[in-house]
Design an enzyme around this catalytic site. Structure first.
Site, PDB file in Angstrom:
ATOM      1  N   SER A 195       0.836  -1.213   0.000  1.00 14.91           N
ATOM      2  CA  SER A 195       0.000   0.000   0.000  1.00 14.91           C
ATOM      3  C   SER A 195       0.864   1.254   0.000  1.00 14.91           C
ATOM      4  O   SER A 195       0.377   2.340   0.315  1.00 14.91           O
ATOM      5  CB  SER A 195      -0.904   0.007   1.237  1.00 14.91           C
ATOM      6  OG  SER A 195      -0.129   0.086   2.434  1.00 14.91           O
ATOM      7  N   ASN A 209      -0.285  -2.456  13.468  1.00 15.20           N
ATOM      8  CA  ASN A 209      -1.742  -2.357  13.621  1.00 15.20           C
ATOM      9  C   ASN A 209      -2.146  -1.086  14.360  1.00 15.20           C
ATOM     10  O   ASN A 209      -3.015  -0.332  13.909  1.00 15.20           O
ATOM     11  CB  ASN A 209      -2.282  -3.589  14.352  1.00 15.20           C
ATOM     12  CG  ASN A 209      -2.107  -4.865  13.560  1.00 15.20           C
ATOM     13  OD1 ASN A 209      -1.641  -4.834  12.417  1.00 15.20           O
ATOM     14  ND2 ASN A 209      -2.460  -5.989  14.155  1.00 15.20           N
ATOM     15  N   THR A 239     -43.140  22.284  -4.987  1.00 14.94           N
ATOM     16  CA  THR A 239     -43.139  20.917  -4.480  1.00 14.94           C
ATOM     17  C   THR A 239     -43.494  20.023  -5.662  1.00 14.94           C
ATOM     18  O   THR A 239     -44.315  20.398  -6.505  1.00 14.94           O
ATOM     19  CB  THR A 239     -44.160  20.709  -3.348  1.00 14.94           C
ATOM     20  OG1 THR A 239     -45.477  20.979  -3.825  1.00 14.94           O
ATOM     21  CG2 THR A 239     -43.855  21.622  -2.158  1.00 14.94           C
ATOM     22  N   HIS A 240     -42.842  18.865  -5.727  1.00 12.89           N
ATOM     23  CA  HIS A 240     -43.010  17.967  -6.879  1.00 12.89           C
ATOM     24  C   HIS A 240     -42.665  18.673  -8.194  1.00 12.89           C
ATOM     25  O   HIS A 240     -43.192  18.323  -9.255  1.00 12.89           O
ATOM     26  CB  HIS A 240     -44.445  17.423  -6.955  1.00 12.89           C
ATOM     27  CG  HIS A 240     -44.913  16.796  -5.687  1.00 12.89           C
ATOM     28  ND1 HIS A 240     -44.559  15.528  -5.300  1.00 12.89           N
ATOM     29  CD2 HIS A 240     -45.700  17.286  -4.695  1.00 12.89           C
ATOM     30  CE1 HIS A 240     -45.127  15.243  -4.130  1.00 12.89           C
ATOM     31  NE2 HIS A 240     -45.805  16.297  -3.741  1.00 12.89           N
ATOM     32  N   SER A 269     -20.847  24.910 -25.139  1.00 12.30           N
ATOM     33  CA  SER A 269     -20.848  23.706 -25.961  1.00 12.30           C
ATOM     34  C   SER A 269     -19.683  23.735 -26.940  1.00 12.30           C
ATOM     35  O   SER A 269     -19.238  24.805 -27.362  1.00 12.30           O
ATOM     36  CB  SER A 269     -22.172  23.608 -26.733  1.00 12.30           C
ATOM     37  OG  SER A 269     -22.089  22.650 -27.763  1.00 12.30           O
ATOM     38  N   LYS A 286     -24.693  28.230 -26.203  1.00 13.06           N
ATOM     39  CA  LYS A 286     -24.957  27.496 -24.968  1.00 13.06           C
ATOM     40  C   LYS A 286     -24.115  28.009 -23.813  1.00 13.06           C
ATOM     41  O   LYS A 286     -22.951  28.360 -23.957  1.00 13.06           O
ATOM     42  CB  LYS A 286     -24.657  26.002 -25.162  1.00 13.06           C
ATOM     43  CG  LYS A 286     -25.572  25.274 -26.121  1.00 13.06           C
ATOM     44  CD  LYS A 286     -26.962  25.056 -25.512  1.00 13.06           C
ATOM     45  CE  LYS A 286     -26.924  24.168 -24.302  1.00 13.06           C
ATOM     46  NZ  LYS A 286     -26.416  22.801 -24.606  1.00 13.06           N
ATOM     47  N   ASN A 327     -23.653  26.239 -20.118  1.00 15.17           N
ATOM     48  CA  ASN A 327     -24.049  25.052 -19.368  1.00 15.17           C
ATOM     49  C   ASN A 327     -23.585  25.123 -17.910  1.00 15.17           C
ATOM     50  O   ASN A 327     -22.442  25.513 -17.638  1.00 15.17           O
ATOM     51  CB  ASN A 327     -23.454  23.801 -20.016  1.00 15.17           C
ATOM     52  CG  ASN A 327     -23.891  23.639 -21.458  1.00 15.17           C
ATOM     53  OD1 ASN A 327     -25.030  23.923 -21.805  1.00 15.17           O
ATOM     54  ND2 ASN A 327     -22.965  23.189 -22.304  1.00 15.17           N
ATOM     55  N   GLU A 373     -23.457  20.318 -12.212  1.00 10.01           N
ATOM     56  CA  GLU A 373     -23.700  18.927 -12.603  1.00 10.01           C
ATOM     57  C   GLU A 373     -22.646  18.009 -11.992  1.00 10.01           C
ATOM     58  O   GLU A 373     -22.958  16.881 -11.569  1.00 10.01           O
ATOM     59  CB  GLU A 373     -23.715  18.814 -14.128  1.00 10.01           C
ATOM     60  CG  GLU A 373     -24.914  19.504 -14.760  1.00 10.01           C
ATOM     61  CD  GLU A 373     -24.829  19.601 -16.277  1.00 10.01           C
ATOM     62  OE1 GLU A 373     -25.802  20.048 -16.880  1.00 10.01           O
ATOM     63  OE2 GLU A 373     -23.770  19.220 -16.846  1.00 10.01           O
ATOM     64  N   TYR A 416      -7.388  -7.571  13.839  1.00 10.66           N
ATOM     65  CA  TYR A 416      -6.948  -6.982  12.578  1.00 10.66           C
ATOM     66  C   TYR A 416      -7.104  -7.968  11.424  1.00 10.66           C
ATOM     67  O   TYR A 416      -6.798  -9.156  11.540  1.00 10.66           O
ATOM     68  CB  TYR A 416      -5.487  -6.516  12.658  1.00 10.66           C
ATOM     69  CG  TYR A 416      -5.043  -5.808  11.403  1.00 10.66           C
ATOM     70  CD1 TYR A 416      -5.353  -4.464  11.201  1.00 10.66           C
ATOM     71  CD2 TYR A 416      -4.359  -6.483  10.385  1.00 10.66           C
ATOM     72  CE1 TYR A 416      -4.985  -3.807  10.032  1.00 10.66           C
ATOM     73  CE2 TYR A 416      -3.991  -5.827   9.221  1.00 10.66           C
ATOM     74  CZ  TYR A 416      -4.305  -4.500   9.043  1.00 10.66           C
ATOM     75  OH  TYR A 416      -3.953  -3.863   7.887  1.00 10.66           O
ATOM     76  N   GLN A 443      -6.783  -2.504   5.009  1.00 13.25           N
ATOM     77  CA  GLN A 443      -5.883  -1.710   4.163  1.00 13.25           C
ATOM     78  C   GLN A 443      -6.645  -1.050   3.017  1.00 13.25           C
ATOM     79  O   GLN A 443      -6.367   0.100   2.652  1.00 13.25           O
ATOM     80  CB  GLN A 443      -4.780  -2.617   3.607  1.00 13.25           C
ATOM     81  CG  GLN A 443      -3.804  -1.922   2.680  1.00 13.25           C
ATOM     82  CD  GLN A 443      -2.669  -2.842   2.283  1.00 13.25           C
ATOM     83  OE1 GLN A 443      -1.904  -3.300   3.125  1.00 13.25           O
ATOM     84  NE2 GLN A 443      -2.567  -3.138   0.993  1.00 13.25           N
TER      85      GLN A 443
END
Length: 496
Positions: free
Chosen positions: A32, A115, A160-161, A280, A286, A288, A293, A320, A325
């Site tokens: 590791s 450990n 709402t919704h 774009s 555009k 964006n 996002e 352990y 790890q």
């Protein structure tokens, strides 16, 4: 003896041969070392504290302690990239110390195991990461409250919704998310305090025969206390689960802000600063909301980290196991993604421009003031459920109406048709007109926690006070860590 065929005995610190486990096709899979770069400086600090404690307890000669501490300084300066090959960063640092000091350098590992060492390093570094996330959180809350104070009277549609529901204000919307981030702050502060406990000295999982002082190493490393049971101390990773869960909840909050921002951008209610948008590759007109996002996606990443972590830990036997790890990397990925999401969300909101005219125009769409009309009828003696039915009956034709007066007339007609003169005898047309106006509708909802400007101003002031309290809480934790770091440095200087 080469680094490939040596290891250090956990109890004695003596360097001995272990050729059987020094090579093979699985070495890279087991290692590791690359992933451990994150805890390189943490390991150096843990090594220093442990060596100082061993010297103070007369388990390690003072001169040897000085040589080891000097070697650790050289290794820290050289950096993780210059460590020798090793199964992990802990073994690589120990090998580097032995290469500089000789066999006596192996005595740094006396009275501990990898450990308890790795468990301590994880907590030491995670503590730093949580403090950074908390700082970003507090800064984001300040941004939201500042923007909210600027927009306590900026009318906007509430949904709402995803359907027009009731008019609110931009300030109200912003303050709602600050409230959520305040709870995220509480959760991470709580998690931090449980992370900030020392496992060092628990050894492999059953303690040690040496007369060590676990409280002293905890003090030198800035931990608030010691995890008493050695088996629990070396084994548990519940602090990872709690921490990932808390930042996952934070990720969900940011994702919700981002989703709203994307929808508002689509409706033309808000324009993101160019720094938080893109165009774009083929459509030049555009703009964006790409950063928002990606904030949504970051929430998914953090949730994935939580799932991976919990799945890795599920059903592991005490004590352990090497699975642990792989568990740690989920934590690092989660805190990084969550902090990025907070920083980008705050930046996007603080630099955006609100289209107040479009917001005002949309605030009354879909007969969104209907609840205010029903409340008005109920306040004038009509049972609310009956008032609700009156307005609901009128709502369908009102949705097609362009003028407020038309909406009032339709309500009037519906009331007379369905309930006779109950409405017209109790409520004047001017009262209905006022209830149908989005600005007046918002102003009327001045109950505690409501969007009325005066009430919202009060709520923002209270939120700022809570933010100040949380800043103090964060500063106190940062100060404690810095104080311990200075103390550790001073103690090292006494030996080197």
């Amino acid at each position: 003896m080469t680094e490939e065929d040596s290891f250090t005995n956990d109890e004695t610190g003596d360097v001995v041969r272990r050729e059987r486990f020094s090579s093979g096709p699985a070495r890279e899979f087991l290692s590791s070392l690359d992933a451990d770069e994150r805890i390189f400086t943490a390991d150096i600090a843990v090594d220093r504290a442990h060596v100082i404690m061993l010297a103070e307890q007369e388990i390690l000669e003072v001169d040897t302690a000085g040589e080891i501490l000097s070697a650790l300084t050289d290794i820290e300066t050289a950096g993780h990239q210059n460590l020798p090959a090793g199964e992990d960063v802990h073994a690589a640092i120990e090998t580097a110390v032995i290469n500089r000091v000789g066999d006596e350098g192996g005595r740094m590992h006396t009275a501990r195991s990898r450990n308890d060492e790795v468990a301590t390093c994880i907590r030491y570094r995670l503590r730093e990461d949580l403090l950074a996330v908390l700082q970003s959180l507090l800064d984001a809350r300040e941004v939201l409250l500042s923007e909210a104070a600027e927009h306590v009277e900026t009318i906007m549609p509430g949904y709402t919704h995803l359907q027009p529901a009731q008019p609110v204000t931009v300030g109200f919307w912003l303050a709602s998310y600050e409230n959520a981030l305040a709870r995220d702050t509480e959760r991470i502060l709580d998690a931090y305090d449980r992370v900030n406990q020392s496992p060092l000295g628990a050894a492999a999982f059953a303690g040690t025969t040496f007369d060590i002082d676990r409280g002293r190493t905890a003090e030198l490393l800035g931990f608030e206390g010691v995890i008493e049971n050695a088996m629990d101390a070396s084994t548990t990773r519940d602090m990872l689960v709690e921490s990932v869960n808390s930042v996952a909840t934070l990720g969900l909050t940011c994702s919700s802000v981002a989703e709203d921002g994307i929808i508002f951008s689509n409706r033309g209610f808000i324009e993101l600063n160019d720094d938080y948008a893109s165009t774009s590759s083929i459509m030049p007109q555009k703009k964006n909301p790409d950063t928002l996002e990606l904030v949504r996606a970051a929430a998914g990443e953090v949730i994935g980290c939580y799932t991976g972590l919990a799945t890795t830990l599920k059903g592991l036997p005490r004590a352990y196991n090497r699975d642990l790890q792989r568990a740690t990397t989920y934590m690092w990925d989660a805190v990084d993604a969550a902090q990025d999401a907070v920083d980008v969300t705050a930046g996007a909101i603080s630099t955006a421009t609100w289209n107040t005219s479009k917001l005002q125009s949309a605030a009354g769409e879909g007969f969104s003031t209907a609840t205010g009309v029903a409340d008005l009828l109920a306040q004038n003696g009509i049972p609310f459920r009956i008032a609700h039915e009156i307005v609901a009956t009128a709502a369908e034709p009102v949705e097609e109406a362009d003028e407020t007066e038309t909406a009032v007339e339709l309500l009037d007609e519906a009331g007379e048709e369905v309930f006779g003169e109950a409405v017209t005898n109790r409520v004047e047309i001017q009262q209905l007109l006022k209830a149908l106006d989005p600005t007046a509708n918002v102003a009327a909802r001045d109950s505690r926690g409501g969007p009325a400007p005066e009430e919202l101003t009060r709520a923002i002031a209270d939120a700022k006070n809570r933010l100040d309290e949380d800043r103090n809480a964060l500063d106190n934790r940062k100060t404690a860590v810095k104080k311990a770091s200075k103390q550790l440095t001073a103690e090292v200087d006494n030996y080197v």
